[in-house]
Write an enzyme that holds these catalytic residues in place. Structure first.
Site, PDB file in Angstrom:
ATOM      1  CG  ASP A  44      51.583 -30.317  19.124  1.00  0.00           C
ATOM      2  OD1 ASP A  44      51.686 -29.076  19.121  1.00  0.00           O
ATOM      3  OD2 ASP A  44      50.784 -30.921  19.864  1.00  0.00           O
ATOM      4  CG  ASP A  59      51.416 -31.119  23.892  1.00  0.00           C
ATOM      5  OD1 ASP A  59      50.490 -30.296  24.031  1.00  0.00           O
ATOM      6  OD2 ASP A  59      51.312 -32.320  24.225  1.00  0.00           O
ATOM      7  CG  HIS A  87      51.937 -31.236  28.738  1.00  0.00           C
ATOM      8  ND1 HIS A  87      50.901 -30.385  28.482  1.00  0.00           N
ATOM      9  CD2 HIS A  87      51.826 -32.257  27.832  1.00  0.00           C
ATOM     10  CE1 HIS A  87      50.180 -30.866  27.467  1.00  0.00           C
ATOM     11  NE2 HIS A  87      50.732 -31.983  27.049  1.00  0.00           N
ATOM     12  CG  HIS A 125      52.916 -36.264  25.996  1.00  0.00           C
ATOM     13  ND1 HIS A 125      51.871 -36.718  26.773  1.00  0.00           N
ATOM     14  CD2 HIS A 125      52.469 -35.130  25.409  1.00  0.00           C
ATOM     15  CE1 HIS A 125      50.842 -35.896  26.655  1.00  0.00           C
ATOM     16  NE2 HIS A 125      51.174 -34.910  25.832  1.00  0.00           N
ATOM     17  CE  LYS A 155      49.389 -28.006  20.852  1.00  0.00           C
ATOM     18  NZ  LYS A 155      49.110 -29.276  21.522  1.00  0.00           N
ATOM     19  CB  CYS A 212      47.441 -31.451  18.447  1.00  0.00           C
ATOM     20  SG  CYS A 212      47.487 -31.987  20.181  1.00  0.00           S
TER      21      CYS A 212
END
Ligand code: ZN
Length: 205
Positions: free
Chosen positions: A11, A56, A58, A91, A114, A158
């Site tokens: 990340d 990351d 999302h 985020h 992810k 993470c």
């Protein structure tokens, strides 16, 4: 080569760093930190080691965003479908600058996204909280990787989850501690102890 080693950079994204005032910036992640990670990663790449990145990634309606749970505050932990979910500022929304990895793409053999399912968070690079695999383990196996050097952001979330899952999957794990930064001091120290107890070896560059 026997006992092939791979690298996982966790990340290293704009929103998790102070470089451009990320939405969820981890302390001490300014230019000096990012440069240090870049140089070390370039060195591993030059040595011919395969480098994997987790990202990351999302959707806007992701369950980890406090804004998607009216009446809650950021950093609060709520019960969600029987699981504990810590709530964060918005985020790493997919396809936004905040989600971008701060290292050049050529360094990576593969980027593992992810947290793409709105209903499940995914601190670990291996699987989300619902148990869905990200495909990272399959990639590592296909590439013949047995040993891993892991670093990035954040130590207490993470990085920790990724290290724990890597050990569970049977990889030998080294944590490159000088290239990790944590959200908070107490949780960072506790997470390092947990990783060592589980079998991670701590190394520094
Ligand atoms: Zn996230």
């Amino acid at each position: 080569m026997k006992n092939k080693t791979g690298i996982i950079v966790v990340d290293l994204q704009e929103d998790f760093t102070e470089l451009k005032n990320g939405a969820l910036a981890v302390p001490n992640t300014g230019q000096e930190y990012v440069e240090k990670v870049r140089k070390a990663t370039e060195e591993y790449n030059r040595k011919g080691l395969l480098v994997y990145a987790t990202q990351d990634w999302h959707p806007k309606n992701h369950c980890s965003f406090a804004v998607n749970h009216p009446g809650t505050n950021v950093f609060e932990t709520i019960e969600l479908a029987g699981r504990k979910q810590t709530l964060w500022p918005v985020h790493c929304v997919m396809h936004t600058p905040g989600a971008e990895i701060l290292l050049p793409a050529y360094l990576f053999a593969r980027v593992i996204q992810k947290g793409t399912d709105p209903e499940f968070d995914s601190y670990s690079g291996f699987a989300d909280d619902g148990g869905a695999s990200t495909g990272l383990e399959n990639s590592l196996r296909a590439d013949g990787i047995e040993n891993l050097i892991i670093y990035g952001l954040a130590t207490d979330y993470c990085v920790k989850a990724t290290v724990m899952d890597a050990i569970k999957a049977g990889f030998n794990v080294k944590l490159r501690i000088d290239l990790c930064r944590g959200v908070a001091r107490d949780t960072t120290e506790a997470s390092i102890h947990e990783m060592i107890e589980r079998g991670a070896e701590i190394i520094e560059g």
